[in-house]
Each structure stands twice: as structure tokens, then as C-alpha cells.
Design a protein around this motif. Structure first.
Motif, PDB file in Angstrom:
ATOM      1  N   ALA A 189       0.934  -1.238  -0.044  1.00 38.41           N
ATOM      2  CA  ALA A 189      -0.052  -0.032  -0.018  1.00 38.41           C
ATOM      3  C   ALA A 189       0.833   1.149  -0.058  1.00 38.41           C
ATOM      4  O   ALA A 189       1.921   1.288   0.791  1.00 38.41           O
ATOM      5  CB  ALA A 189      -0.994  -0.147   1.169  1.00 38.41           C
ATOM      6  N   THR A 190       0.499   2.366  -0.725  1.00 38.25           N
ATOM      7  CA  THR A 190       1.094   3.500  -0.873  1.00 38.25           C
ATOM      8  C   THR A 190       0.108   4.756  -0.346  1.00 38.25           C
ATOM      9  O   THR A 190       0.788   5.813  -0.117  1.00 38.25           O
ATOM     10  CB  THR A 190       1.499   3.973  -2.205  1.00 38.25           C
ATOM     11  N   HIS A 191      -1.245   4.431   0.132  1.00 42.65           N
ATOM     12  CA  HIS A 191      -2.142   5.476   0.445  1.00 42.65           C
ATOM     13  C   HIS A 191      -2.959   4.584   1.504  1.00 42.65           C
ATOM     14  O   HIS A 191      -3.177   3.407   1.724  1.00 42.65           O
ATOM     15  CB  HIS A 191      -2.990   5.716  -0.513  1.00 42.65           C
ATOM     16  N   TYR A 192      -3.543   5.453   2.300  1.00 42.53           N
ATOM     17  CA  TYR A 192      -4.647   4.987   3.446  1.00 42.53           C
ATOM     18  C   TYR A 192      -5.454   6.222   3.926  1.00 42.53           C
ATOM     19  O   TYR A 192      -5.003   7.385   3.743  1.00 42.53           O
ATOM     20  CB  TYR A 192      -3.900   4.456   4.755  1.00 42.53           C
ATOM     21  N   HIS A 193      -6.621   5.922   4.370  1.00 40.11           N
ATOM     22  CA  HIS A 193      -7.449   7.114   4.728  1.00 40.11           C
ATOM     23  C   HIS A 193      -8.390   6.461   5.949  1.00 40.11           C
ATOM     24  O   HIS A 193      -8.419   5.323   6.116  1.00 40.11           O
ATOM     25  CB  HIS A 193      -8.087   7.651   3.764  1.00 40.11           C
ATOM     26  N   THR A 194      -8.919   7.372   6.924  1.00 33.57           N
ATOM     27  CA  THR A 194      -9.494   6.911   7.767  1.00 33.57           C
ATOM     28  C   THR A 194     -10.959   6.548   7.319  1.00 33.57           C
ATOM     29  O   THR A 194     -11.531   6.883   6.364  1.00 33.57           O
ATOM     30  CB  THR A 194      -9.823   7.999   9.073  1.00 33.57           C
ATOM     31  N   LYS A 195     -11.847   5.634   7.845  1.00 34.43           N
ATOM     32  CA  LYS A 195     -12.967   5.365   7.536  1.00 34.43           C
ATOM     33  C   LYS A 195     -14.000   6.484   7.589  1.00 34.43           C
ATOM     34  O   LYS A 195     -14.973   6.421   6.948  1.00 34.43           O
ATOM     35  CB  LYS A 195     -13.619   4.216   8.260  1.00 34.43           C
ATOM     36  N   SER A 196     -13.552   7.482   8.022  1.00 40.21           N
ATOM     37  CA  SER A 196     -14.727   8.734   8.114  1.00 40.21           C
ATOM     38  C   SER A 196     -14.646   9.442   6.901  1.00 40.21           C
ATOM     39  O   SER A 196     -15.474  10.312   6.606  1.00 40.21           O
ATOM     40  CB  SER A 196     -14.314   9.525   9.514  1.00 40.21           C
ATOM     41  N   VAL A 197     -13.545   9.327   6.188  1.00 39.63           N
ATOM     42  CA  VAL A 197     -13.601  10.103   4.918  1.00 39.63           C
ATOM     43  C   VAL A 197     -13.717   9.178   3.621  1.00 39.63           C
ATOM     44  O   VAL A 197     -13.373   8.115   3.503  1.00 39.63           O
ATOM     45  CB  VAL A 197     -12.383  10.789   4.917  1.00 39.63           C
ATOM     46  N   ASN A 198     -13.799   9.703   2.423  1.00 40.37           N
ATOM     47  CA  ASN A 198     -13.940   9.231   1.080  1.00 40.37           C
ATOM     48  C   ASN A 198     -13.295   9.954   0.014  1.00 40.37           C
ATOM     49  O   ASN A 198     -13.721  10.700  -0.779  1.00 40.37           O
ATOM     50  CB  ASN A 198     -15.139   8.905   0.688  1.00 40.37           C
ATOM     51  N   PRO A 199     -11.761  10.003   0.087  1.00 45.32           N
ATOM     52  CA  PRO A 199     -11.112  10.730  -0.788  1.00 45.32           C
ATOM     53  C   PRO A 199     -11.140  10.491  -2.186  1.00 45.32           C
ATOM     54  O   PRO A 199     -11.722   9.304  -2.616  1.00 45.32           O
ATOM     55  CB  PRO A 199      -9.660  10.688  -0.450  1.00 45.32           C
ATOM     56  N   ARG A 200     -11.098  11.121  -3.422  1.00 48.58           N
ATOM     57  CA  ARG A 200     -11.404  10.918  -4.636  1.00 48.58           C
ATOM     58  C   ARG A 200     -10.546   9.879  -5.114  1.00 48.58           C
ATOM     59  O   ARG A 200     -11.106   8.964  -6.129  1.00 48.58           O
ATOM     60  CB  ARG A 200     -11.117  12.124  -5.370  1.00 48.58           C
TER      61      ARG A 200
END
Length: 226
Positions: A189-200
Motif C-alpha cells: 500500500a502507498t495510501h490510506y485514509h480513515t473510515k470517516s472520509v472518502n477521498p477521490r
């Protein structure tokens, strides 16, 4: 606990799928009333009985064994016990940058979650599309508010480390990872985000796994970055 009927159905399904070559009985789809349902079921279960008797005790035990509980183990290399036994970590700038990032980005996560974030940072260091040092990766884009790669570096708030135990914990993990630990949890993996957001970008990048409050993604090699 397994319910008897559910266990039996699951066992028969597993055996049927795992040993198709053993059963040589086929159930006709004919509408001939002379072929009764009992005959069909008798043929079917007769075949399954033959299959069952061909399995060893060890095979049957493996099929019916209940799954073991998943422990908070980052990999076969790092466990909570090993982490606790490690001395307080120290290091140079690269270690310091990774420890700081883990503190502000993941200190509330499980051991797996913290290791997952460290894998993303180190995977970027190894990726030619990103800077070639931990500090450069962590601080990429810093300078313009909310335009950086790691939010804590450009959210306008000072980076104050006030939880000593948490920092010592992530510091040990940073030391462990920089020293060459394998990266198996996030599958590159090279990216992650929290479950509370939804990046493009999450709509385009394939998700590799989810650990705790974070979804992890691998950037496809053919996707251009701004």
C-alpha cells in the motif's frame, strides 16, 4: 458452537468441492417419474459416504476445526510481548520523522494499525514516484494548508508530543521497521485514509486491506499523479 445440521451440510459441501474426481455418481435431470426423489438422494449420499470413508482422521479434523482467534500480531516478527521487551528506541532524522508520523497519524491504532501506516511511508520511500527518504515523504507538500500528504504536517496546529508512553511505543515500531522488517500487512500500500472520509483517489486505487480505522490502497503504476 456448530449446529449439527449446519456442520453436516458444511462438511459435505467442503468435501464435494475438494474431491470432485472421487464421486462418479451423477443425478439425472430427467422428468421420468420412475426416478424417485429417494433414489436420487440415495445415490447422492451413497457417493458422499464413499468420499467420507476415503478421508483420513487428520483430514476430517482439519475440515471441522474451528478457526483460531486473530491476535493483535503485526506479523510473525513483531508481537506485543516482543515490543514491550524492546529498549527505548533512538535514531537519526529518518527514525525521528517516522516516529513522529506514527505518533500523530496512528498512535491510537492497534499494533497492526501502526505497522500498516509505517509500511505506507516506507513503501513510498522505495517507490520512484515519491521522495527517497522518510522525512521527505512525510513532509511532501507541507507549506500550503491541507495540501500535504500527511495532514498533521499542514493543519496549522503545532506538533506537540505530550503522550510519552505512546511516543515510546511508536518509536520502537519505527526502529523495528527501519531496521528492515518485512512489510506484509498492507500488500504494498502507498495510501490510506480513515473510515470517516472518502477521498477521490479511493475510487480508483485498489484497496489492499482494512486495519482498524484505516483503509489501505496501492497506487496503480499507470495512474498519473498531480
Amino acid at each position: 458452537m456448530f449446529k449439527p445440521m449446519r456442520w453436516a451440510a458444511a462438511l459435505i459441501a467442503a468435501i464435494t468441492l475438494s474431491a470432485p474426481a472421487i464421486a462418479d455418481v451423477s443425478i439425472s435431470t430427467s422428468n421420468n417419474p420412475a426416478i424417485t426423489l429417494n433414489q436420487r438422494l440415495g445415490s447422492l449420499f451413497g457417493a458422499e459416504t464413499n468420499i467420507l470413508t476415503s478421508f483420513s482422521v487428520r483430514d476430517l479434523s482439519r475440515l471441522t476445526r474451528a478457526p483460531m482467534a486473530v491476535q493483535d500480531t503485526a506479523s510473525d516478527e513483531l508481537t506485543k510481548q516482543k515490543l514491550a521487551a524492546m529498549p527505548v528506541a533512538k535514531g537519526g532524522d529518518q527514525w525521528s520523522c517516522l516516529a513522529e508520523a506514527l505518533y500523530f497519524e496512528a498512535r491510537g491504532e492497534t499494533l497492526k494499525g501502526i505497522v500498516g501506516v509505517s509500511e505506507v511511508i516506507l513503501n513510498r520511500v522505495d517507490d520512484s514516484r515519491y521522495p527517497s527518504s522518510v522525512c521527505a515523504v512525510v513532509n511532501q507538500g507541507t507549506g500550503e494548508r491541507y495540501r500535504c500528504q500527511f495532514t498533521y504536517t499542514c493543519d496549522g496546529r503545532p506538533e506537540i508530543i505530550s503522550e510519552t508512553k505512546a511516543y515510546q511505543k511508536v518509536g520502537k515500531i519505527a526502529r523495528f521497521m527501519i531496521d528492515g522488517a518485512s512489510r506484509e500487512l498492507t500488500e504494498g500500500a502507498t495510501h490510506y485514509h480513515t473510515k470517516s472520509v472518502n477521498p477521490r483517489w479511493a475510487r480508483v486505487f485498489p484497496r489492499t486491506t482494512t486495519i482498524g480505522f484505516h483503509h489501505f490502497y496501492r497506487e496503480p503504476s499507470r495512474v498519473a499523479r498531480n
